[in-house]
Structures are given as structure tokens and as C-alpha cells.
Design an enzyme around this catalytic site. Structure first.
Site, mmCIF file in Angstrom:
data_model
loop_
_atom_site.group_PDB
_atom_site.id
_atom_site.type_symbol
_atom_site.label_atom_id
_atom_site.label_comp_id
_atom_site.label_asym_id
_atom_site.label_seq_id
_atom_site.Cartn_x
_atom_site.Cartn_y
_atom_site.Cartn_z
ATOM 1 N N GLY A 1 0.817 -1.198 0.000
ATOM 2 C CA GLY A 1 0.000 0.000 0.000
ATOM 3 C C GLY A 1 0.851 1.247 0.000
ATOM 4 N N PRO B 1 2.511 4.898 1.173
ATOM 5 C CA PRO B 1 3.100 5.281 2.471
ATOM 6 C C PRO B 1 2.062 5.922 3.383
ATOM 7 C CG PRO B 1 4.462 6.051 0.639
ATOM 8 C CD PRO B 1 3.183 5.571 0.043
ATOM 9 N N GLY B 2 2.233 5.661 4.691
ATOM 10 C CA GLY B 2 1.411 6.346 5.685
ATOM 11 C C GLY B 2 0.074 5.712 5.975
ATOM 12 N N VAL B 3 -0.185 4.485 5.442
ATOM 13 C CA VAL B 3 -1.480 3.860 5.720
ATOM 14 C C VAL B 3 -1.410 2.906 6.909
ATOM 15 C CG1 VAL B 3 -2.324 4.091 3.367
ATOM 16 C CG2 VAL B 3 -1.056 2.038 4.015
ATOM 17 N N THR C 1 3.688 -0.619 8.763
ATOM 18 C CA THR C 1 4.674 -0.983 9.787
ATOM 19 C C THR C 1 4.046 -1.028 11.170
ATOM 20 O OG1 THR C 1 6.391 0.093 8.458
ATOM 21 C CG2 THR C 1 6.911 -0.386 10.759
ATOM 22 N N SER D 1 -3.151 1.654 -18.229
ATOM 23 C CA SER D 1 -4.556 2.007 -17.997
ATOM 24 C C SER D 1 -4.945 3.368 -18.578
ATOM 25 C CB SER D 1 -4.857 1.985 -16.504
ATOM 26 O OG SER D 1 -4.075 2.943 -15.818
ATOM 27 N N LYS E 1 -7.733 4.953 -7.349
ATOM 28 C CA LYS E 1 -8.071 5.904 -8.410
ATOM 29 C C LYS E 1 -9.382 6.636 -8.103
ATOM 30 C CE LYS E 1 -5.657 3.253 -11.978
ATOM 31 N NZ LYS E 1 -5.791 2.464 -13.213
#
Length: 772
Positions: free
Chosen positions: A356, A358-360, A363, A679, A722
Site C-alpha cells: 500500500g 506510504p502512511g497507511v 509498519t 490504464s 483511483k
């Protein structure tokens, strides 16, 4: 000793306050006095032979009498002796308890009006039993080494008066001054005898424990002395042989560690062989350090040490919900693992891969899993790793060789079943030192990692109990063989509503605490949070949101320390004041519909984003010009789009001769950013048709999908990212391939309600919806 009935007490008796002792009746004791006090006692001996000794509870204030206890002892002055160094000693004999009724001062001497306390002793079975028990306890105390004079023991055997026996025994029991005073104030002889009996029982128990401890110490000292003699003899033998005792002790300690390590049989055989080899190596040799370090690692590995898993699924679910908002698929997978672990004790650890932007929370989710399972947590970053030895270790033939990071971290951890997070698995490098990704194939294969062999240890270690978790922003750079060994769980970006809830539950309380505002926390309104989300951040995760919240908290803390009025509420206008003008704008809503400019949707490693495909025509020689730092895949999509339009130009009223005398230029803005992917075909077809037909493209319609030369719209990936990007940009309608209709269930309901979705199978359907 004089009897109480024969005592003739004067109306006033001299009183002397005691601070270090408590005087009892029938007690003979010395009192050491200075010169002035001795002179008062000599004068007293000329006139009277009694003095009242009462315990003082504290120091006297200037001009006041000292605080005294109410019960004391009337004592007879037997003898006064002057000492050569000054002062003297007064020998006193306790006579009877007295009640102090009134105290007065005459010069330096205190006088008291006292009343003798008469004790009535009625012999009974209880008193006789207590007397006998007290005598028995005293003999037990004497057997444990309690020093009592012989004449005292004889006197105790002859006394049958409970009152006198209690007073006498109280003198030889270790009691505090307060406890002695309580005994003195206990008038009932039988009650006093009970108290002395209880104190003496406690004293005997202490002596018993002390005796047991001393016996154990003596036993151990005897054993130590024996070991000392043996060691001295061994030392003498080693000195004769030229050997060192410290080295022998080191070998014994190493042998003890190997015995306690619980190694498998084959590993234990290798360790014993290496230990025998170490005993023959000269300590000055470099080989000695290499061999010793190797044995330390072998003995220190947790061959059989494991933490107990928490199999309470409900508690694990509570822990996961406390630490992270949403992420239902990931949480469901962890709970499934726990359920299987509960039903089957021995199972292979899963290899999960969180993919995913970053920041979701990829870690931090690993830490929550470790906390939910009750396991230890290890995090190892793979970003930029280029040396295979980082995974498998170096062979011991090299100077300074060490095990690989996998074995090192498990060695430090101390358990063989931690949660092991391999961070940034998509950023592993490759050079002449080997391929770390290939070295991970054995580590991350549940069918092979039960006998993982590190180059340094050179013995198999079981990694099947370890729960490996990998994280990545993109799956494409991960080798297919490695990808095949992992169970991929996608973590998409958050919606604005989800970010607002995360900010309220997690980010704001954390930053308020971090910036010293816990005592006076500011209240962030929902409108202020949404303003930070929409005007100052544009991301899939929440890292920038957290940074902006931290910035607001720091500015509140600054105002608070400067003595300015405290900001109790953070409103939208406060956000503008603290964070400055907005950084992001609604790119779609702010623009008008144009010919040849189409809004597309793209997937990036930081989440979804919108792109604008621009097409223009000029007189030329049928060339296709592509700009905007496009990758090979996007260039091929552009050629396929142009071929499809030329083949079907009559459907849209386009003159075929335009292609013969014109050059077509397709540009994707933000040219400094590389772009690639399959796409954008439908977006390019729409841009070319809009340009050549003169029909403006609707700016609030965004589209994604690849096309074939026959006009079929092919499925794409990353639909959720998207769609979230389209919503952030103000898009109202989303065109997507019909084959992606099933992915709609991954999109939150509130987002679905805000947008109109049109699923198309042919590019002609898309053109009908996108062009005016």
C-alpha cells in the site's frame, strides 16, 4: 525488695524524665548523670529515698514542662557513685507502678503528685498455663543463642507471680520503647502476661528463621570451602602444566551454557566438537576468538525458547481495533490465523505481505499484531540492501564474520517465534555482492524455512514458528518467485471521513501529548480537520496530516509559553492562521471543459492521482509526438489509441484526410515525473476524438482503462485508489471497465454515494459519456 503495702509515699515525689529506657518494678538499673543532675540526686538522698521515673515523649519547649507519659515507676535510690571523669552513676531499684496526677517545677527539679497502682493477682489455670508456656519459650530462645544470665533463669523458674514474671521477661525481650511503655501501662497482670507471651513468641520465630538461615549459610560456606580447596589443587596442577585457571573457568561456564541451550542432537554434537577444539587452541591465537564467538552464538540461540501465544481471539480483535482504524481485511486475516492456531498447536507461520501507499499503517500494523499475539516484535529494513550476506551471513573463514541479520535479530530477541517484519521488500538492490531477494526465498518459504541454514552458524535453525510480515509500496519490483511465497494483503488509501476519524482517535491525542498540551488540550473541530485534509494534504495515508496537526499543536504551545490567551478550540480560520494559505486546490472543479483535454486516473505508489491528457494537431507529415516523460507501455497505448481512431474515424465524423496532412501531439503535464502503465488507453482515445471532432470533453468525468485495437475496454488494477483520487479532485463521474464492476465493493459506501459510476465494455460507450 520492699512490698507495695509498706511504702509510705510523700505527697510530692521528685520526678526524673527518662528518654532512653523504660523503668519497670523490681528492676535494678544504673542511671548516668552529669554534674548538676548528680548534685540534685545527692541532695535528694539526704531528704528522701524515692524518685518517680517517667518516660518523656519528646523535648520540652522553653519555659514549659516536658511531655510525659501518665504511668511511670517509683524507684528507690540505692547508691550514688561519682566518676573520675565527671558526673556519676546512680543505682536505682524499681518498686511499684505509679499514676502521675500532677507535675510541678521547683528550680531545676520536677516534682509529681503520684498514686501507686495496686495489682490484684488471682491464680487460675490460665495464669499457670501462661507462666509455664513463658518458661518454655524462654528456654527455647536460650537454645537458639538468646543470651540470658544464669541468675535470671533461676529467678524466672522461682517466680510464680504473673505480674512480676511479665515485668521481668519484658526486660529481656527485644521490644521498642513504645512497646515497653504499653506493657508498663497494662495494669491487668494476666493481660500483661499475654502480651509478653505474644512478643516472646514472635522473638522465638525470628530466632528460628535466623538459625535456619545461619545453618544454610554454614552449609554453603562449607561447600564453598570444599570447592575452594579443589580449585586451589586444580590451580596448582595447572600451574605445573603451564595452564591458566581463568581459562578453565571460562570453559566450564561455556559448557554450562551449551548444556542449558536445549540444542537439537545434531547441533549439540557440533557444539561439543567445537568446544573440544577450543580447549586445545592457544588463547593468543586469532582462531580462539572466532571459535569462542561461534560457540556463544550457538549457545545463545533460542532453540527451544518461545513465548506463549495469546489465543483469545476477542482480546486480539480489541487490541487491533485500539491501534488501527478500519483495515478490516488485514484484521480478519490475523484473526483467522489465531483461530487456526487455537485449533492446531503446530502450524507453519504465514508469510503476509502488506502492500500500500506510504502512511497507511503497514509498519505499525506489525507492532499491533505482535501485541495482539503476545509475541516479541522485530523490525528489519530491507531498503537499499545489496549484499546477500546481510541475509545469510558470512562464512567463518572471513575475518570479522558474523551471522546474517535474520539470525542476529532472533539471537537478540531471545525467542524462536517472534513477529518478524521485513520492511520495504520492494526496495532491495542487486549488485556484484549477490541478490538479497533471492536469499530471502528460503527464509520466506513455509515449506523450507524449518531448516534455514545461515552461512555463519552452518547448522539448520527452525524459522517455521516465526510470523514473517513484509511491506511494500509496489509489488512490481518484487521478484515473482518471492511474490509467490507471500500472501498479499492490499492496504488502500483512506477516505476523508476515515482520515477525520483517525485524526480524532489517534493522531490528535498523540500530538497533544507529544507537544506538552496534555493539561490544556485544544479541541479540534471537525471542520478544522477536514480543512487540513483538503487544503493542506493530498495523500493516501495520514503522515502529512499528522505533521500538520503537530504543527498546529506546536504553535498553540508557543502561544501558551508566551503568555498569550490559550486556544481552546481549533477552528478552520485558526488553521488558515497557523498553516498559511491552502496548498492544494480542486483541479477539476476549477477548470472548464476544453477540446482535446481529458481527465484520466492513475495509480502511483503514494496512492491514486488524476492526470490530464492533452492532444493538439498541427500541419505535418502524419507523425505522433509523445511528451510528458512517458514509459514504453504508455507510448504503446498512445499508438494503439491513434490506430483505433484512424480505423473508425467515420463513426465520429472525422475527415480521414486530417491524418495525412497533420502531426498529432499527445502531452501529459508534469513532465518531470515519470509515468507508465497500461490504464491510460481509453483516456488517450477520448482526447484524440475530442480534438479531431471538435467536441469538448467533460472535465468532471474521469476515466481509466486500457483498450484493444478493436475498441474493447480491458480491466485495470487499483480501482479504489483511483476513485479516491477522483473524489479528492472534485470529479463527479468515473468511467471504468465493466470487468472491474466487482471491485466496487472495496470502495466505501459514502464514496459510492457521492460519485456516479459508468462501467463500459467498449470505448464507444466511454466517448458517449465523456464528450459533450
Amino acid at each position: 525488695m520492699p512490698e507495695t503495702a509498706s511504702i509510705v509515699m510523700p505527697s510530692l515525689v521528685p520526678l526524673y524524665p527518662l528518654r532512653e529506657i523504660v523503668a519497670f518494678p523490681f528492676m535494678i538499673f544504673p542511671l548516668f548523670l552529669n554534674g548538676d543532675e548528680l548534685a540534685d540526686f545527692e541532695e535528694l538522698l539526704d531528704r528522701e529515698q524515692y524518685v518517680a521515673l517517667v518516660r518523656a515523649r519528646g523535648e520540652a519547649l522553653p519555659g514549659q514542662l516536658p511531655p510525659l507519659c501518665q504511668v511511670g515507676t517509683l524507684c528507690k535510690v540505692d547508691q550514688i557513685t561519682r566518676l573520675p571523669e565527671g558526673g556519676g552513676k546512680v543505682l536505682l531499684e524499681g518498686v511499684v507502678r505509679v499514676q502521675v496526677l500532677e507535675v510541678s517545677r521547683a528550680g531545676r527539679t520536677l516534682h509529681a503528685r503520684c498514686e501507686p497502682i495496686h495489682e490484684f493477682v488471682e491464680k487460675s489455670l490460665v495464669s499457670d498455663a501462661l507462666v509455664q508456656s513463658l518458661n518454655a519459650l524462654l528456654k527455647i530462645a536460650l537454645s537458639y543463642g538468646r543470651p540470658l544470665p544464669d541468675d535470671v533463669m533461676k529467678m524466672i523458674d522461682l517466680i510464680d507471680n504473673p505480674a512480676r514474671l511479665a515485668d521481668l521477661v519484658a526486660l529481656y525481650v527485644s521490644l521498642s520503647l513504645d512497646e515497653q511503655q504499653q506493657l508498663l501501662e497494662t495494669i491487668d497482670p494476666l493481660e500483661r502476661l499475654k502480651k509478653v507471651y505474644m512478643h516472646l513468641t514472635a522473638e522465638v520465630q525470628r530466632l528460628q528463621v535466623k538459625g535456619e538461615v545461619q545453618a544454610e549459610v554454614t552449609k554453603r560456606v562449607g561447600k564453598s570451602q570444599k570447592e575452594f580447596l579443589l580449585r586451589e589443587q586444580m590451580k596448582q596442577i595447572q600451574e605445573e602444566l603451564g595452564e591458566d585457571d581463568s581459562r578453565s573457568a571460562e570453559m566450564i561456564d561455556l559448557r554450562r551454557k551449551i548444556d542449558a541451550a536445549g540444542m537439537p542432537v545434531e547441533v549439540r554434537r557440533i557444539a561439543d566438537k567445537e568446544l573440544k577444539r577450543l580447549e586445545r587452541i592457544n588463547p593468543a591465537s586469532p582462531e580462539y576468538t572466532v571459535s569462542r564467538t561461534y560457540l556463544d552464538y550457538l549457545a545463545g540461540m533460542p532453540w527451544r525458547v518461545a513465548t506463549q501465544d495469546n489465543n483469545d481471539i476477542n482480546q486480539a480483535e480489541t487490541v487491533l481495533d485500539e491501534d488501527h482504524y478500519d483495515l478490516q481485511k488485514v484484521k480478519e486475516r490475523i484473526l483467522e490465523y489465531l483461530a487456526v492456531r487455537t485449533l492446531r498447536e503446530r502450524m507453519k507461520g504465514p508469510i503476509l505481505c502488506f502492500v500500500g501507499p506510504p502512511g497507511v499503517g503497514k509498519t505499525s500494523l506489525g507492532k499491533s499484531i505482535a501485541r495482539a499475539l503476545g509475541r516479541k516484535f522485530i523490525r528489519m529494513s530491507l531498503g537499499g540492501m545489496r549484499d546477500e550476506a546481510e541475509i545469510r551471513g558470512h562464512r567463518r573463514t572471513y575475518i570479522g564474520a558474523l551471522p546474517g541479520r535474520i539470525i542476529q535479530e532472533i539471537y537478540r530477541c531471545g525467542t524462536n517465534n517472534p513477529v518478524f517484519m521485513l520492511d520495504e521488500v520492494d526496495k532491495i538492490g542487486l549488485d556484484f555482492r549477490g541478490d538479497p531477494a533471492s536469499a530471502l526465498l528460503e527464509v520466506l518459504d513455509p515449506e523450507q524455512n524449518n531448516s534455514f541454514t545461515d552461512h555463519y552458524l552452518d547448522v539448520p535453525f527452525d524459522l517455521s514458528n516465526v510470523m514473517f510480515i513484509t511491506t511494500a509500496n509496489l509489488l512490481d519490483p518484487v521478484p515473482s518467485a518471492l511474490k509467490d511465497r507471500m500472501e498479499v494483503l492490499s492496504l488502500a488509501g483512506y477516505t476523508d471521513e476515515e482520515k477525520e476519524k483517525i485524526a480524532v482517535r489517534y493522531l490528535i491525542p498523540k500530538e497533544v501529548e507529544e507537544n506538552g498540551l496534555a493539561q490544556t488540550p485544544p479541541d479540534f473541530t471537525a471542520a478544522a480537520i477536514y480543512k487540513i485534509i483538503s487544503d493542506h494534504t493530498r495523500e493516501a495515508g495520514v503522515r502529512n496530516l499528522q505533521r500538520n496537526i503537530a504543527s498546529v499543536c506546536r504553535k498553540v504551545a508557543k502561544e501558551l509559553t508566551q503568555g498569550k490567551p490559550h486556544r481552546e478550540t481549533i477552528a478552520p480560520e485558526t488553521v488558515d492562521e497557523f498553516l498559511g494559505p491552502r496548498k492544494f486546490f480542486n483541479e477539476v472543479a476549477a477548470e472548464r471543459d476544453r477540446v482535446g483535454v481529458v481527465t484520466g486516473l492513475a495509480w502511483t505508489e503514494t496512492g491514486g492521482d488524476i492526470i490530464f491528457v492533452e492532444a493538439t494537431r498541427m500541419t505535418g507529415k502524419r507523425e505522433l509526438i509523445l511528451t510528458g516523460s512517458l514509459g514504453e507501455v504508455m507510448k504503446e497505448s498512445a499508438r494503439a489509441a491513434l490506430s483505433f481512431v484512424r480505423a473508425n474515424c467515420a463513426e465520429w465524423g472525422i475527415d480521414e484526410q486530417l491524418f495525412e496532412s497533420s502531426d498529432i501531439h499527445i502531452h501529459v503535464p508534469a513532465g518531470a515525473i515519470p509515468k507508465d502503465g497500461p490504464s491510460a488507453g481509453i483516456t488517450m482515445v477520448t482526447a484524440i476524438v475530442s480534438l479531431l471532432s471538435g467536441r469538448a470533453a467533460r472535465r468532471d468525468v474521469a476515466m481509466t482503462g486500457e483498450i484493444s485495437l478493436t475498441g474493447r475496454v480491458l480491466a485495470i488494477g487499483g480501482l479504489k485508489e483511483k476513485v479516491l483520487a477522483a473524489r479528492r479532485a472534485g470529479v463527479r463521474t468515473v468511467l471504468a471497465p465493466a470487468r472491474n464492476r466487482e471491485n466496487l465493493e472495496d470502495i466505501p459506501i459514502d464514496v459510492q454515494n457521492e460519485l456516479e459510476f459508468i462501467f463500459v465494455e467498449d470505448v464507444r460507450e466511454a466517448l458517449a459519456a465523456a464528450l459533450q
